[in-house]
Design an enzyme around this catalytic site. Structure first.
Site, short mmCIF file in Angstrom:
data_model
loop_
_atom_site.label_atom_id
_atom_site.label_comp_id
_atom_site.label_asym_id
_atom_site.label_seq_id
_atom_site.Cartn_x
_atom_site.Cartn_y
_atom_site.Cartn_z
N HIS A 268 98.36 63.06 -19.53
CA HIS A 268 98.46 63.93 -20.51
C HIS A 268 97.19 64.69 -20.59
CE1 HIS A 268 102.40 62.97 -21.95
NE2 HIS A 268 101.92 61.69 -21.82
N GLU B 213 93.98 59.43 -23.71
CA GLU B 213 94.73 60.70 -23.35
C GLU B 213 95.95 60.69 -24.17
OE1 GLU B 213 97.29 61.01 -20.33
OE2 GLU B 213 98.34 59.17 -20.59
N ASP C 11 94.70 52.89 -23.57
CA ASP C 11 94.83 54.18 -24.12
C ASP C 11 95.29 54.34 -25.59
OD1 ASP C 11 95.98 53.43 -21.49
OD2 ASP C 11 97.17 55.24 -21.49
N HIS D 44 97.51 53.26 -18.85
CA HIS D 44 98.97 54.19 -18.62
C HIS D 44 99.91 53.58 -19.18
CE1 HIS D 44 101.91 57.26 -17.78
NE2 HIS D 44 102.56 56.43 -16.94
#
Length: 256
Positions: A68, A39, A8, A175
């Site tokens: 998100h 994200e 991420d 995540h």
């Protein structure tokens, strides 16, 4: 075929870090395909069009998302119009964009799937059944498959990995923003890691300013998270896929 997956992206400085370094790292690693989870590129809360274009220009072939995905409404049009950015496939069908795409890499057709876990997260469609339907629907239209499992629960990620072992060649979790040390080749030949980590500030709490996070824990009063400045590190994994068999030969953790 070598596939590089990066965790991420958190904040604008992380996007700039990729702009300065990703093409060089891609070349050094010999990566044929680069997948980046973007994200959190817009200061944790979603991704904007400029962020997405910058990540693609930096050397990514595909951007995956997560919980998100829809935080920035401006991305809706790009999600609907571009095949280079996908959101979790188990969101409702009326959501903007698609949960998978097929990428052509040197003549090979790679089915890329984005899925979100439901344990400790939003109540979405079953990720197991959703991906089963995608594989059935696209049977014959691809040569290999990869999947970004955007999930909180490590056990759910591991279960998805074993369930699709041998059917999806490359599987990586995102995540949690913390890289795991369980990179492996599963019994039926799929490459797997529970979490890639993040591309973001080293001195932070999973990408957020530590002072704000500490106060949230201490006081139980919510405050908007911000991304601190400082040293940036990109974390991920490199999958070495044998195109003759569809089996992964090795999974190597990467950071730069």
């Amino acid at each position: 075929m070598k596939i590089l997956a990066l965790g991420d992206v958190v904040g604008s400085e992380a996007v700039e870090h990729l702009r300065k370094n990703l093409w060089k790292q891609r070349s050094a690693l010999g990566a044929d395909l680069v997948v980046v989870n973007g994200e959190n590129a817009a200061a944790i809360y979603g991704i904007g069009i400029a962020d997405a274009n910058a990540i693609l220009d930096a050397g990514a072939d595909l951007i995956t998302l997560g919980n998100h995905a829809f935080s920035k409404k401006e991305i809706f049009t790009m999600l609907s119009d571009s095949e280079r950015i996908i959101r979790p496939a188990n969101y409702p069908p009326l959501s903007p964009g698609s949960g998978y795409t097929i990428i052509n890499i040197d003549g090979w057709r790679v089915l890329a799937i984005n899925i979100m876990g439901t344990a400790l997260m939003e109540s979405l469609a079953c990720p197991f059944a959703t991906v089963d339907r995608i594989l059935e629907r696209e049977a014959g239209a691809y040569d290999f498959a990869l999947m970004d499992i955007h999930a909180e629960s490590t056990s759910e990620k591991v279960a998805l990995g074993y369930y699709f072992d041998g059917r999806i060649s490359v599987m990586f979790g995102t995540h949690t923003h913390i890289p795991t040390a369980d990179e492996k080749v599963l019994p039926n030949g799929s490459g797997y890691i529970t979490d890639l980590g993040m591309t973001g500030p080293v001195n932070s709490v999973i990408g957020a300013d530590s002072r704000t996070v500490i106060e949230r824990f201490r006081t139980k009063i919510g405050a908007r998270l911000t991304v601190p400045s400082g040293n940036i590190e990109a974390q991920g994994a490199l999958f070495d896929l044998d195109t003759s068999s569809g089996r992964v030969r090795s999974v190597t953790r990467i950071k730069f």
